[in-house]
Design a protein around this motif. Sequence first.
Motif, PDB file in Angstrom:
ATOM      1  N   SER A 205       2.625  -1.017  -1.325  1.00  0.00           N
ATOM      2  CA  SER A 205       2.464   0.307  -1.919  1.00  0.00           C
ATOM      3  C   SER A 205       3.738   0.588  -2.706  1.00  0.00           C
ATOM      4  O   SER A 205       4.528  -0.315  -2.960  1.00  0.00           O
ATOM      5  CB  SER A 205       2.240   1.361  -0.830  1.00  0.00           C
ATOM      6  OG  SER A 205       3.346   1.377   0.051  1.00  0.00           O
ATOM      7  N   SER A 206       3.945   1.808  -3.100  1.00  0.00           N
ATOM      8  CA  SER A 206       5.175   2.148  -3.814  1.00  0.00           C
ATOM      9  C   SER A 206       5.625   3.538  -3.401  1.00  0.00           C
ATOM     10  O   SER A 206       4.829   4.362  -2.966  1.00  0.00           O
ATOM     11  CB  SER A 206       4.960   2.105  -5.330  1.00  0.00           C
ATOM     12  OG  SER A 206       3.897   2.940  -5.708  1.00  0.00           O
ATOM     13  N   GLN A 258       0.307  -4.749  -5.765  1.00  0.00           N
ATOM     14  CA  GLN A 258      -0.025  -3.380  -5.385  1.00  0.00           C
ATOM     15  C   GLN A 258      -1.516  -3.365  -5.115  1.00  0.00           C
ATOM     16  O   GLN A 258      -2.285  -4.092  -5.751  1.00  0.00           O
ATOM     17  CB  GLN A 258       0.354  -2.418  -6.515  1.00  0.00           C
ATOM     18  CG  GLN A 258       0.371  -0.964  -6.125  1.00  0.00           C
ATOM     19  CD  GLN A 258      -0.984  -0.286  -6.287  1.00  0.00           C
ATOM     20  OE1 GLN A 258      -1.814  -0.734  -7.072  1.00  0.00           O
ATOM     21  NE2 GLN A 258      -1.203   0.780  -5.551  1.00  0.00           N
ATOM     22  N   MET A 414      -6.352   4.724   1.230  1.00  0.00           N
ATOM     23  CA  MET A 414      -4.929   4.429   1.101  1.00  0.00           C
ATOM     24  C   MET A 414      -4.714   2.943   1.324  1.00  0.00           C
ATOM     25  O   MET A 414      -5.616   2.230   1.799  1.00  0.00           O
ATOM     26  CB  MET A 414      -4.120   5.246   2.103  1.00  0.00           C
ATOM     27  CG  MET A 414      -4.515   5.035   3.544  1.00  0.00           C
ATOM     28  SD  MET A 414      -3.967   6.364   4.623  1.00  0.00           S
ATOM     29  CE  MET A 414      -5.004   7.726   4.055  1.00  0.00           C
ATOM     30  N   THR A 415      -3.520   2.468   0.977  1.00  0.00           N
ATOM     31  CA  THR A 415      -3.207   1.053   1.099  1.00  0.00           C
ATOM     32  C   THR A 415      -3.422   0.560   2.518  1.00  0.00           C
ATOM     33  O   THR A 415      -3.873  -0.567   2.738  1.00  0.00           O
ATOM     34  CB  THR A 415      -1.743   0.803   0.688  1.00  0.00           C
ATOM     35  OG1 THR A 415      -1.526   1.322  -0.622  1.00  0.00           O
ATOM     36  CG2 THR A 415      -1.420  -0.681   0.692  1.00  0.00           C
ATOM     37  N   LYS A 511       5.491   9.593  -1.298  1.00  0.00           N
ATOM     38  CA  LYS A 511       4.493   8.553  -1.438  1.00  0.00           C
ATOM     39  C   LYS A 511       3.720   8.752  -2.728  1.00  0.00           C
ATOM     40  O   LYS A 511       3.218   9.836  -2.988  1.00  0.00           O
ATOM     41  CB  LYS A 511       3.524   8.571  -0.250  1.00  0.00           C
ATOM     42  CG  LYS A 511       2.598   7.371  -0.198  1.00  0.00           C
ATOM     43  CD  LYS A 511       1.791   7.401   1.084  1.00  0.00           C
ATOM     44  CE  LYS A 511       0.879   6.180   1.153  1.00  0.00           C
ATOM     45  NZ  LYS A 511       0.046   6.195   2.370  1.00  0.00           N
ATOM     46  N   SER A 513       0.635   8.313  -5.165  1.00  0.00           N
ATOM     47  CA  SER A 513      -0.789   8.028  -5.080  1.00  0.00           C
ATOM     48  C   SER A 513      -1.178   7.011  -6.133  1.00  0.00           C
ATOM     49  O   SER A 513      -0.395   6.665  -7.020  1.00  0.00           O
ATOM     50  CB  SER A 513      -1.589   9.320  -5.316  1.00  0.00           C
ATOM     51  OG  SER A 513      -1.467   9.720  -6.664  1.00  0.00           O
ATOM     52  N   CYS A 514      -2.407   6.505  -6.031  1.00  0.00           N
ATOM     53  CA  CYS A 514      -2.913   5.576  -7.044  1.00  0.00           C
ATOM     54  C   CYS A 514      -2.800   6.176  -8.435  1.00  0.00           C
ATOM     55  O   CYS A 514      -2.557   5.479  -9.411  1.00  0.00           O
ATOM     56  CB  CYS A 514      -4.365   5.219  -6.741  1.00  0.00           C
ATOM     57  SG  CYS A 514      -4.599   4.317  -5.200  1.00  0.00           S
TER      58      CYS A 514
END
Length: 533
Positions: A205-206, A258, A414-415, A511, A513-514
């Motif tokens: 994720s990032s 990702q 979510m991831t 965090k 999001s996409c």
Amino acid sequence: MKREDQRMVILSSVKSIYIILYKEYIYDFGISIYINCICNPCPKVINKRTIRMLKKMTIATQLKEDKKGSDWNVHPRDWPRRDLRSPNDCFTLEGEELEKVQLRALQERFNELVPKITAVKDLAQRQNVSNINSLIDILPILFTHTVYKSYPLSLIEKRKFDQLTKWLAKFSTLDLSNIVLDKPKTIDQWLDQVESQSKLIVVHSSGTTGKLSFLPRTMIDMENYKNGFFMMLESTTGINFHEERVPIFFPGYRNGRQLAQRVIGHFAPMMAGSDEEYHTAFPGFMSADFMSLAGRVKAAKAKGELGKLQLIRALVHNKGELVKMKKNAPKMFEAFINKLLTENKGKRVFFMGVWQPIIETALKGTEMGLSHVFAPDSGFATGGGMKGYQPPEGWYETTCNFYGVKEIKDNYGMTEMNGAGVPSCSENHYHIFPWIIPYILDSETGEPLPRSGVQTGRFGFYDLLAETYWGGFITGDEVTIHWDDCGCGWKGAWFEKKIQRYSEKQGGDDKISCAGVQSQYDDFVDFLTEEGE
């Protein structure tokens, strides 16, 4: 017709029946008939015996069809298998009946995974959790939303990737002790070497801190993801990608680790029917190193400390490629849109992406006088929220009218969640698949709220599709859940669409999001190429 010719005709027909029945998993009956036809030279006897066997198979097939969708006593990995149930079948359980099924599966996962995953085994010992007698018993050993980035950032900065490998091994059932690294200098190089020497598939994720969350997966988990993902897509679009092939369009980079790039890059060619029918806006690879650095740039910009990050430019060896990509990006995206709107006009397509590019493309196309550009049975997979984007009033109707579809349903996930999350229903609510066990926790105390009525709190879950990693997770999201049935007809709990991160609610943003991944990456490219233009 000669007896031998009759026998061959019967044999050919029965062989076809056998193949069909084999695919339907009624192996024993099918093989019995096939052997009977091969071994018995008398057509009359074959016919009589075949008829008797066919009667038995008809009964067995009917029993299988009657049971289809209702058998939840199989292994959790098989719950989203399309040959066992349809999307509607997934929402036939509720209340105590559903929790009984989930508890049995949760106990299986606990017994299977706790002894094999070091981090979970240690946590279970610390929390004195040795068995699971209720759904609530698992709560003390759910991971928090920061656990997958609990490594020291210095391991990356000082290139101590061997220690990072040992850290990652604590979260997987795989033994990574035999991996020998060849002095990797970047995150991408490290992950390349880890994956080439093991069965591990890593997704990340990032975050605004620049600290990526690394999540271990395997092909077993990816197969489970595919089944859950396809079930989710069929529930929102009606397209069964186990059987149907539709050209895929994705307005991002073609590859990367990702989650969006990893999943779409892995499954899209199969969903489209060929690699040529999988279309992306940009041909490159979204680098994990760039995503990590992009997070640091975002954080530094927010704090007014960009001057301290000039050294980042020195870490990027292919700045020339970035400059070229930035220069060509508008043309690439325009070509992507032209291919989407002109070469595929009137055709059935499948568009995967976050809301913003879907909406903006529709708004621009509408200004050009275009509408109903695709076949009405085209599909869209979207989610991730708007991430600060404010579309104009009436955007939804305009968007649907432009593409020529009746509706576009989004999903929430979510991831850390396998199968791409939970789908929207006809009442515009998020419904939770039975392989996701939801928990709503008090935002202050962390105590579980009642599994009844309407509750608002922190969302936690256990993902039963996780097979080589731990599926228990406490998110940073505030959700409102309804434990009663929705008016759409699907049974079981559902979420309201208003979902907020606690970090945003408290003034932060820990965090991305996409919806924010692409814009953050683009901002970082701008930062890196300021001096190169």
